[in-house]
Motif scaffolding. Structure first.
Motif, short mmCIF file in Angstrom:
data_model
loop_
_atom_site.label_atom_id
_atom_site.label_comp_id
_atom_site.label_asym_id
_atom_site.label_seq_id
_atom_site.Cartn_x
_atom_site.Cartn_y
_atom_site.Cartn_z
N ASP A 199 1.24 -2.53 -12.96
CA ASP A 199 1.79 -1.42 -12.18
C ASP A 199 1.39 -1.52 -10.71
O ASP A 199 2.19 -1.22 -9.82
CB ASP A 199 1.31 -0.08 -12.75
CG ASP A 199 1.99 0.26 -14.07
OD1 ASP A 199 3.05 -0.32 -14.36
OD2 ASP A 199 1.45 1.11 -14.81
N VAL A 200 0.15 -1.93 -10.45
CA VAL A 200 -0.33 -2.03 -9.07
C VAL A 200 0.51 -3.04 -8.29
O VAL A 200 0.96 -2.77 -7.16
CB VAL A 200 -1.82 -2.44 -9.04
CG1 VAL A 200 -2.24 -2.78 -7.61
CG2 VAL A 200 -2.69 -1.31 -9.58
N ILE A 201 0.73 -4.22 -8.88
CA ILE A 201 1.51 -5.26 -8.22
C ILE A 201 2.94 -4.79 -8.01
O ILE A 201 3.50 -4.90 -6.91
CB ILE A 201 1.51 -6.55 -9.06
CG1 ILE A 201 0.09 -7.12 -9.20
CG2 ILE A 201 2.44 -7.58 -8.45
CD1 ILE A 201 -0.51 -7.61 -7.92
N VAL A 202 3.56 -4.27 -9.07
CA VAL A 202 4.96 -3.84 -9.00
C VAL A 202 5.13 -2.73 -7.96
O VAL A 202 6.05 -2.78 -7.13
CB VAL A 202 5.45 -3.36 -10.38
CG1 VAL A 202 6.80 -2.68 -10.26
CG2 VAL A 202 5.56 -4.54 -11.34
N ASN A 203 4.27 -1.73 -7.99
CA ASN A 203 4.40 -0.60 -7.06
C ASN A 203 4.22 -1.03 -5.62
O ASN A 203 4.95 -0.57 -4.72
CB ASN A 203 3.39 0.50 -7.41
CG ASN A 203 3.70 1.18 -8.73
OD1 ASN A 203 4.84 1.15 -9.20
ND2 ASN A 203 2.69 1.76 -9.35
N TYR A 204 3.28 -1.93 -5.37
CA TYR A 204 3.04 -2.41 -4.00
C TYR A 204 4.28 -3.12 -3.46
O TYR A 204 4.76 -2.83 -2.36
CB TYR A 204 1.84 -3.36 -3.97
CG TYR A 204 1.60 -3.99 -2.62
CD1 TYR A 204 0.82 -3.36 -1.66
CD2 TYR A 204 2.16 -5.22 -2.30
CE1 TYR A 204 0.61 -3.93 -0.42
CE2 TYR A 204 1.96 -5.81 -1.06
CZ TYR A 204 1.19 -5.16 -0.13
OH TYR A 204 0.98 -5.73 1.12
N VAL A 205 4.80 -4.07 -4.24
CA VAL A 205 5.94 -4.85 -3.78
C VAL A 205 7.19 -3.98 -3.62
O VAL A 205 7.92 -4.09 -2.63
CB VAL A 205 6.21 -6.03 -4.73
CG1 VAL A 205 7.47 -6.78 -4.31
CG2 VAL A 205 5.03 -7.00 -4.74
N MET A 206 7.45 -3.11 -4.60
CA MET A 206 8.64 -2.27 -4.52
C MET A 206 8.57 -1.31 -3.34
O MET A 206 9.59 -1.02 -2.69
CB MET A 206 8.84 -1.50 -5.83
CG MET A 206 9.21 -2.38 -7.03
SD MET A 206 10.64 -3.46 -6.75
CE MET A 206 11.95 -2.26 -6.46
N ASN A 207 7.38 -0.80 -3.02
CA ASN A 207 7.22 0.06 -1.85
C ASN A 207 7.55 -0.69 -0.57
O ASN A 207 8.21 -0.16 0.34
CB ASN A 207 5.80 0.62 -1.78
CG ASN A 207 5.56 1.75 -2.77
OD1 ASN A 207 6.51 2.40 -3.20
ND2 ASN A 207 4.31 1.98 -3.13
N LYS A 208 7.08 -1.94 -0.49
CA LYS A 208 7.38 -2.77 0.68
C LYS A 208 8.88 -2.99 0.80
O LYS A 208 9.46 -2.93 1.89
CB LYS A 208 6.66 -4.11 0.57
CG LYS A 208 5.15 -4.04 0.72
CD LYS A 208 4.77 -3.75 2.16
CE LYS A 208 3.26 -3.82 2.34
NZ LYS A 208 2.85 -3.51 3.74
N ILE A 209 9.51 -3.29 -0.33
CA ILE A 209 10.96 -3.55 -0.32
C ILE A 209 11.73 -2.30 0.08
O ILE A 209 12.64 -2.33 0.91
CB ILE A 209 11.41 -4.04 -1.71
CG1 ILE A 209 10.88 -5.46 -1.97
CG2 ILE A 209 12.93 -4.03 -1.82
CD1 ILE A 209 11.13 -5.96 -3.38
N ASN A 210 11.37 -1.16 -0.52
CA ASN A 210 12.07 0.09 -0.25
C ASN A 210 11.92 0.54 1.21
O ASN A 210 12.81 1.16 1.78
CB ASN A 210 11.58 1.19 -1.19
CG ASN A 210 12.00 0.95 -2.63
OD1 ASN A 210 13.02 0.32 -2.89
ND2 ASN A 210 11.19 1.42 -3.56
#
Length: 214
Positions: A199-210
């Motif tokens: 979750d930490v990895i996914v949330n970090y990357v998706m926040n950057k993308i968004n």
């Protein structure tokens, strides 16, 4: 699109939809490959925090290049190459930095990678230490083939090796591990990547993308 429908899509179909504007689907690809990415990066870096940082960088780099992905190899192979390149680049930079530090001071540090949730932590520690002791070229092949379950062909493609070299390195890796271990081992427990860390990895990357911050 519901989850059952998404699961029926190939990686390449998901990539096409992401490029077409459905960027939230990138999360599905990350969750699919997080375990592989972590284990392979750890086999090069052997540092928990740094491996996770490298994963985030690799995912962002891959996202930025999705439009240029030509399907000449599978998405998993393409993504793994990006991770390996980033891991090796990080290792090279770290080696130079450590060398510079050693010229001015003596550093005695022991980096541990605590992993939880296993009944036999002592055996798990022995296994990870044994794998970490392998020379990198053997450790990478072992991690891909035996721990991550990648095919010989995919390992050949990712590492740009011939079939005989892959098989020789895997055999040699097993021989070296047998010399270290006297008990049965469970490869699926090596460098475990649980849901919280996922979750930490996914949330970090998706926040950057968004936010467009890459």
């Amino acid at each position: 699109m519901d989850n059952s429908t998404i699961k029926d899509l190939s990686d390449e179909q998901i990539v096409a939809r992401i490029v077409g504007g459905e960027q939230q689907l990138y999360e599905n690809l990350m969750r699919k490959y997080n375990s592989r990415m972590y284990r392979i990066s750890m086999s090069i870096i052997n540092d928990n925090a740094e491996a996770e940082d490298i994963m985030q960088i690799a995912y962002i780099n891959a996202y930025r290049q999705l439009a240029n992905y030509r399907q000449q190899s599978s998405f998993g192979t393409w993504l793994t190459r990006i991770l390996i390149n980033e891991s090796l680049l990080h290792k090279k930079r770290k080696t130079k930095k450590d060398k510079a530090l050693m010229e001015t001071t003596f550093i005695d540090e022991h980096h541990e990678t605590p992993l939880n949730g296993l009944m036999n932590k002592e055996l798990k520690s022995i296994l990870e230490q044994a794998v970490a002791s392998l020379p990198e070229k053997y450790r990478l092949v072992f991690m891909m083939r035996e721990v991550q379950g990648m095919s010989t062909n995919e390992t050949m493609e990712v590492l740009a090796l011939g079939e005989s070299n892959v098989k020789i390195r895997l055999t040699r890796a097993k021989e070296m591990l047998r010399a270290e271990l006297s008990k049965a081992w469970k490869p699926e427990q090596i460098y475990e990547f649980n849901l919280v860390r996922c979750d930490v990895i996914v949330n970090y990357v998706m926040n950057k993308i968004n936010q467009g911050l890459f």
